[in-house]
Write an enzyme that holds these catalytic residues in place. Structure first.
Site, PDB file in Angstrom:
ATOM      1  N   GLU A 225      -4.361  -0.600  -7.423  1.00 34.45           N
ATOM      2  CA  GLU A 225      -5.244  -0.883  -6.287  1.00 34.45           C
ATOM      3  C   GLU A 225      -5.828   0.399  -5.709  1.00 34.45           C
ATOM      4  O   GLU A 225      -5.167   1.430  -5.670  1.00 34.45           O
ATOM      5  CB  GLU A 225      -4.463  -1.622  -5.192  1.00 34.45           C
ATOM      6  CG  GLU A 225      -5.287  -1.917  -3.955  1.00 34.45           C
ATOM      7  CD  GLU A 225      -4.497  -2.670  -2.900  1.00 34.45           C
ATOM      8  OE1 GLU A 225      -4.791  -2.498  -1.707  1.00 34.45           O
ATOM      9  OE2 GLU A 225      -3.568  -3.417  -3.262  1.00 34.45           O
TER      10      GLU A 225
ATOM     11  N   GLU B 177      -9.514   0.317   4.321  1.00 38.35           N
ATOM     12  CA  GLU B 177      -9.134  -0.642   5.352  1.00 38.35           C
ATOM     13  C   GLU B 177      -9.424  -0.042   6.724  1.00 38.35           C
ATOM     14  O   GLU B 177      -9.278   1.164   6.931  1.00 38.35           O
ATOM     15  CB  GLU B 177      -7.653  -1.013   5.251  1.00 38.35           C
ATOM     16  CG  GLU B 177      -7.364  -1.962   4.107  1.00 38.35           C
ATOM     17  CD  GLU B 177      -5.957  -2.523   4.134  1.00 38.35           C
ATOM     18  OE1 GLU B 177      -5.807  -3.740   4.007  1.00 38.35           O
ATOM     19  OE2 GLU B 177      -5.018  -1.732   4.288  1.00 38.35           O
TER      20      GLU B 177
END
Length: 427
Positions: free
Chosen positions: A190, A194
């Site tokens: 990943e 964010e």
């Protein structure tokens, strides 16, 4: 770190979309790969007959078997399916510039697994996703005990390339997490952006290596997080976010300015030798992955998650909702896939193909969303030709009625027979 979403029972999913995140103040050291438990292979968890899925429902997804195309698409477990080729192969990257005028977006109940018909899927809470004013809008509303958002994913997998998106975050309250990530469920690589409501002026960047959904939280390495102040409230206006992911480096950019870089040769060593290079394998994301956007409620999560995201999330208004908006997304592939209109490729998918409906046990109850079992139907009055009646809701009631009628007839015949015998006996 990880796209979103969701609610698994009463615990929020926060790492990699489906591992529960307990973000501790200090990073947790990662264990060697050999210590990561392997999922059981050769058995689809909830298949009542045990073992792999049967031919009439060949694809294993989240422990359930079906021939629904959704089961055979992303997330399908080859080792636990009827054959490994029952699962569709990963659809490789295609260059896309999407401005959301008329996007090819499928809901979780209508996606047929075909990446040539759809570029994006709504993986959870389809009703929380809409396209309006040429913008993709993903919202979150209060679902007890937490707010429940959604996630939109590409149908194709990228292995290196550039992804740029113009985004207005929804993180205008403590606890609200907006996410733009590149993620592979298995093995769990990943790369992400964010923004948390605790500080919507800060971009958090991260990468993970081999963190599959079933990996214990204590084994996940949280030490690769970066925090960069943007000096602007990301929930008030749109900004360009870009991830440039190459075999030797990763760059994170905001408004065309590099805010962070990571070089592969500077990442930690993994266990074993990379057969492609003959060198020590590095803990550097390298698996083909989908691009995802989402929003979720971290403020009512576990203690560590809430401290990271900010708490409490403001749900004081009855109609309160939060929304991340995507103005456009541009995907440039390092390895473009071969274009073909045939899907699935020859030799992949169920051996028996039909138009539906499909028996899909548990599909709509995945990740804590309580919709129960569903029937995926392309023909309004169709009947599943392969699933036994006792597993097919379309056939259980009529079959039960028929059996009841047969028993009634036989019972009536038996009563008449005994009465005749009784008369003969007393005559």
């Amino acid at each position: 770190m990880t796209l979103l979403l969701a609610q698994v029972q009463s615990e929020l999913v926060a790492t990699s979309l489906n591992a529960v995140v307990n973000l501790a103040p200090l990073p947790v050291p990662v264990a060697p790969s050999a210590m990561i438990p392997k999922p059981l292979e050769g058995s689809c968890r909830y298949h009542p007959g045990g073992g792999k899925c049967p031919e009439h429902a060949p694809c294993c997804l989240d422990g359930y078997c079906s021939d629904d195309p959704r089961y055979c698409s992303t997330g399908c477990e080859p080792k636990n399916s009827w054959k490994e080729s029952s699962c569709f192969p990963q659809a490789y990257c295609s260059n896309i510039h999407e401005e959301f005028d008329q996007p090819r977006l499928a809901g979780s109940k209508t996606f047929n697994g075909n990446p040539y018909q759809f570029d994006f899927t709504t993986d959870y809470n389809t009703e929380r996703v809409n396209v309006q004013d040429s913008k993709l809008k993903i919202s979150m509303k209060l679902d007890r005990p937490q707010g429940s958002g959604s996630v939109v994913s590409t149908t194709r997998f990228m292995q290196y390339g550039k992804v740029k998106a113009r985004v207005k975050t929804g993180s205008n309250s403590p606890g609200v997490v907006s996410a733009f990530i590149i993620r592979n469920e298995d093995p769990g690589d990943e790369i992400d952006f964010e923004v948390v409501g605790r500080d919507p002026t800060e971009a958090q960047t991260n990468f993970y290596y081999r963190t599959p959904p079933n990996m214990p939280t204590a084994l996940i390495d949280y030490s690769n997080t970066g925090k960069q102040s943007l000096n602007t409230n990301t929930a008030l206006d749109f900004h360009d976010y870009e991830i440039e992911w190459m075999p030797e480096y990763i760059l994170w950019k905001v408004d065309d300015k590099v805010i962070r870089h990571v070089f592969r040769n500077e990442t930690k060593d993994d266990v074993g030798i990379d057969p492609a290079t003959g060198q020590t394998r590095k803990r550097y994301p390298s698996s083909p992955a989908r691009i995802q956007f989402g929003i979720w409620d971290g403020g009512q999560g576990s203690e560590g998650t809430a401290a990271w995201a900010g708490t409490p999330t403001d749900w004081s208004k009855p109609d309160q909702h939060y929304e991340i908006q995507v103005d456009y997304v541009d995907i440039q592939c390092y390895y473009p896939g071969n274009e073909t209109q045939t899907w699935p490729p020859a030799g992949y998918g169920p051996t028996k193909i039909h138009d539906g409906p499909y028996f899909t046990p548990g599909l709509d109850n995945r990740h804590g969303h309580g919709g129960g079992d569903s029937i995926y139907s392309e023909q309004e009055n169709g009947v599943h030709p392969y699933v036994p009646f006792y597993r097919n809701p379309k056939l259980m009631i009529p079959t039960g009625c028929l059996m009841g009628l047969v028993l009634l007839v036989f019972g009536t015949i038996e009563v008449v027979r005994r009465r005749r015998l009784s008369k003969v006996r007393w005559s």
